[in-house]
Every structure is written in C-alpha cells, then in structure tokens.
Design a protein around this motif. Structure first.
Motif, short mmCIF file in Angstrom:
data_model
loop_
_atom_site.label_atom_id
_atom_site.label_comp_id
_atom_site.label_asym_id
_atom_site.label_seq_id
_atom_site.Cartn_x
_atom_site.Cartn_y
_atom_site.Cartn_z
N PHE A 67 0.84 -1.19 0.00
CA PHE A 67 0.00 0.00 0.00
C PHE A 67 0.88 1.24 0.00
CE2 PHE A 67 -3.03 -3.16 1.25
CZ PHE A 67 -4.22 -2.70 0.73
N SER A 68 0.38 2.30 -0.62
CA SER A 68 1.17 3.54 -0.75
C SER A 68 1.49 4.12 0.61
CB SER A 68 0.39 4.56 -1.60
OG SER A 68 -0.83 4.89 -0.96
N ARG A 69 2.72 4.64 0.75
CA ARG A 69 3.18 5.24 2.01
C ARG A 69 3.98 6.50 1.73
NH1 ARG A 69 0.63 3.64 6.28
NH2 ARG A 69 2.30 3.18 7.68
N GLY A 70 3.52 7.37 0.86
CA GLY A 70 4.20 8.63 0.62
C GLY A 70 5.36 8.50 -0.36
N TRP A 71 6.44 9.21 -0.05
CA TRP A 71 7.61 9.26 -0.94
C TRP A 71 8.80 8.58 -0.31
CZ3 TRP A 71 6.58 10.54 -5.68
CH2 TRP A 71 5.44 11.32 -5.91
N GLY A 72 9.70 8.12 -1.15
CA GLY A 72 10.89 7.44 -0.65
C GLY A 72 12.13 7.90 -1.37
N ARG A 73 13.24 7.63 -0.75
CA ARG A 73 14.55 7.99 -1.32
C ARG A 73 15.46 6.78 -1.18
NH1 ARG A 73 17.40 13.78 -0.57
NH2 ARG A 73 16.20 14.19 -2.43
N VAL A 74 16.22 6.49 -2.23
CA VAL A 74 17.10 5.31 -2.22
C VAL A 74 18.55 5.75 -2.38
CG1 VAL A 74 17.69 3.16 -3.40
CG2 VAL A 74 15.29 3.84 -3.18
N GLN A 86 20.58 7.59 -5.30
CA GLN A 86 20.21 6.91 -6.54
C GLN A 86 18.94 7.49 -7.17
OE1 GLN A 86 22.12 4.35 -8.14
NE2 GLN A 86 23.51 5.29 -6.68
N PHE A 87 17.85 7.54 -6.39
CA PHE A 87 16.60 8.09 -6.94
C PHE A 87 15.58 8.35 -5.83
CE2 PHE A 87 16.07 3.48 -7.04
CZ PHE A 87 14.78 3.28 -6.59
N ASP A 88 14.63 9.25 -6.15
CA ASP A 88 13.44 9.49 -5.34
C ASP A 88 12.29 8.76 -6.02
OD1 ASP A 88 14.41 11.29 -3.39
OD2 ASP A 88 14.29 12.94 -4.82
N GLY A 89 11.26 8.42 -5.26
CA GLY A 89 10.12 7.79 -5.90
C GLY A 89 8.99 7.51 -4.94
N SER A 90 8.05 6.71 -5.40
CA SER A 90 6.89 6.33 -4.61
C SER A 90 7.28 5.26 -3.60
CB SER A 90 5.79 5.80 -5.51
OG SER A 90 5.37 6.79 -6.42
N ARG A 123 8.73 -3.04 10.97
CA ARG A 123 7.76 -2.20 11.67
C ARG A 123 6.98 -1.40 10.63
NH1 ARG A 123 9.85 2.81 11.02
NH2 ARG A 123 12.07 2.97 10.74
N VAL A 124 5.88 -0.83 11.07
CA VAL A 124 5.09 0.02 10.17
C VAL A 124 5.80 1.37 10.07
CG1 VAL A 124 2.86 1.17 9.84
CG2 VAL A 124 2.94 -1.14 10.78
N ILE A 125 6.01 1.83 8.84
CA ILE A 125 6.69 3.11 8.63
C ILE A 125 5.68 4.25 8.61
CG2 ILE A 125 8.60 2.04 7.38
CD1 ILE A 125 7.31 3.17 4.78
N SER A 126 6.17 5.46 8.62
CA SER A 126 5.35 6.66 8.58
C SER A 126 4.62 6.77 7.24
CB SER A 126 6.25 7.89 8.78
OG SER A 126 5.60 9.05 8.35
N ASN A 127 3.49 7.44 7.23
CA ASN A 127 2.77 7.72 5.98
C ASN A 127 3.54 8.67 5.08
OD1 ASN A 127 0.52 6.08 6.26
ND2 ASN A 127 -0.59 7.62 7.45
N ASN A 128 4.59 9.29 5.61
CA ASN A 128 5.41 10.20 4.83
C ASN A 128 6.42 9.47 3.95
OD1 ASN A 128 4.15 12.43 5.98
ND2 ASN A 128 5.55 12.41 7.73
#
Length: 153
Positions: A67-74, A86-90, A123-128
């Motif tokens: 399920f969607s949880r905001g934005w991520g960075r790798v 490397q990249f930003d994304g969903s 663990r459950v991560i933030s919606n951000n």
C-alpha cells in the motif's frame, strides 16, 4: 469355464500390456521432464512426480500486498558510510510483513516502474515514506514489480 477363460484372456492379453505400456511411458516422461527442464527442486518419488507450484514470498502468500506510504529515497551503500543518492520515488509497504518498496515512478499512475529497491523494515513506517540504504537496486521496464501487488490506501 469358458467365461473364466475369456476373462483371463482379456486380462492377460489386453489389460496387462496396456498397464505395462502406461507404466513405461509415465516413468520415462517424468524422467525426460526433469532432464529437459533442468529443475533441481523436482523429485521423482516412486510413480509420482512432485512439482512445487508456488514460492512463498510473504507469510504464506506468493506476493506482497503493498500500500502507498508517501515518498521514498534510495541510496546505494550503508548509512553513515558515504552512500550515493540513486533516486526518489513512490514508497509502498506490505500490510502483512512490513516489507518496504520504493519505485522510481508510480506504476499505478505511469504504468512504468523503472528502478526499485526493497527493504524489510520490521515495523510500520510513517505515511510520509522512508529512506532505503542498500546495495541491491533492481530495474524493470514493465508496469509491475515482481512478487508485489500495489494499491493506494
């Protein structure tokens, strides 16, 4: 007496040869299947061919339910050891096992994944969203991530 001889002749001249042909064909077909497909995790046990149907990926399921949880960075590398962006994304998280996925593009919007990375958060991560530090960054030119089903929350 004649009826008994007729049954014996049917069994000995028709049924037994057919059974023998079936047994030889089945055994050689099973062996050829194993050799042709080069499948190491298939075993031949007596007269039965046992083939695994699905690989367990997520708590008894063969896919993650993300399920969607905001934005991520790798980042490539370990945290605190000069990782390379490397990249930003969903960002996505599995409801069943807390696996986190970051995709370069939003596959539900763009029908394209691009690069992606997985991390078991535990663990459950933030919606951000989340940040992943890893050396394993994958790529697909398709619109789906292997073993993952994506949903908006």
């Amino acid at each position: 007496m004649k009826k008994h001889n007729l049954i014996r002749n049917l069994v000995s001249h028709i049924f037994l040869p057919l059974l023998l042909i079936f047994t030889i064909t089945f055994s050689s077909s099973a062996t050829n299947l194993i050799e042709k497909n080069n499948l190491p995790d298939i075993s031949l046990s007596g007269d039965f061919l046992i083939v695994p149907l699905a690989e367990e990926i997520c708590n008894g399921y063969d896919y993650h339910l993300m399920f969607s949880r905001g934005w991520g960075r790798v980042y490539k590398g370990a945290s605190g050891q000069n990782p390379v962006f490397q990249f930003d994304g969903s960002c996505w998280q599995c409801k069943r096992c807390t696996e986190v996925l970051i995709t370069e593009y939003d596959p539900l919007e763009a029908n394209y994944v691009g690069r992606y990375a997985l991390w078991h958060a535990g663990r459950v991560i933030s919606n951000n969203g989340a940040v992943i530090y890893t050396n394993r960054i994958e790529f697909t030119s398709g619109s789906t991530v292997p073993y993952c089903r994506l949903r908006y929350e």
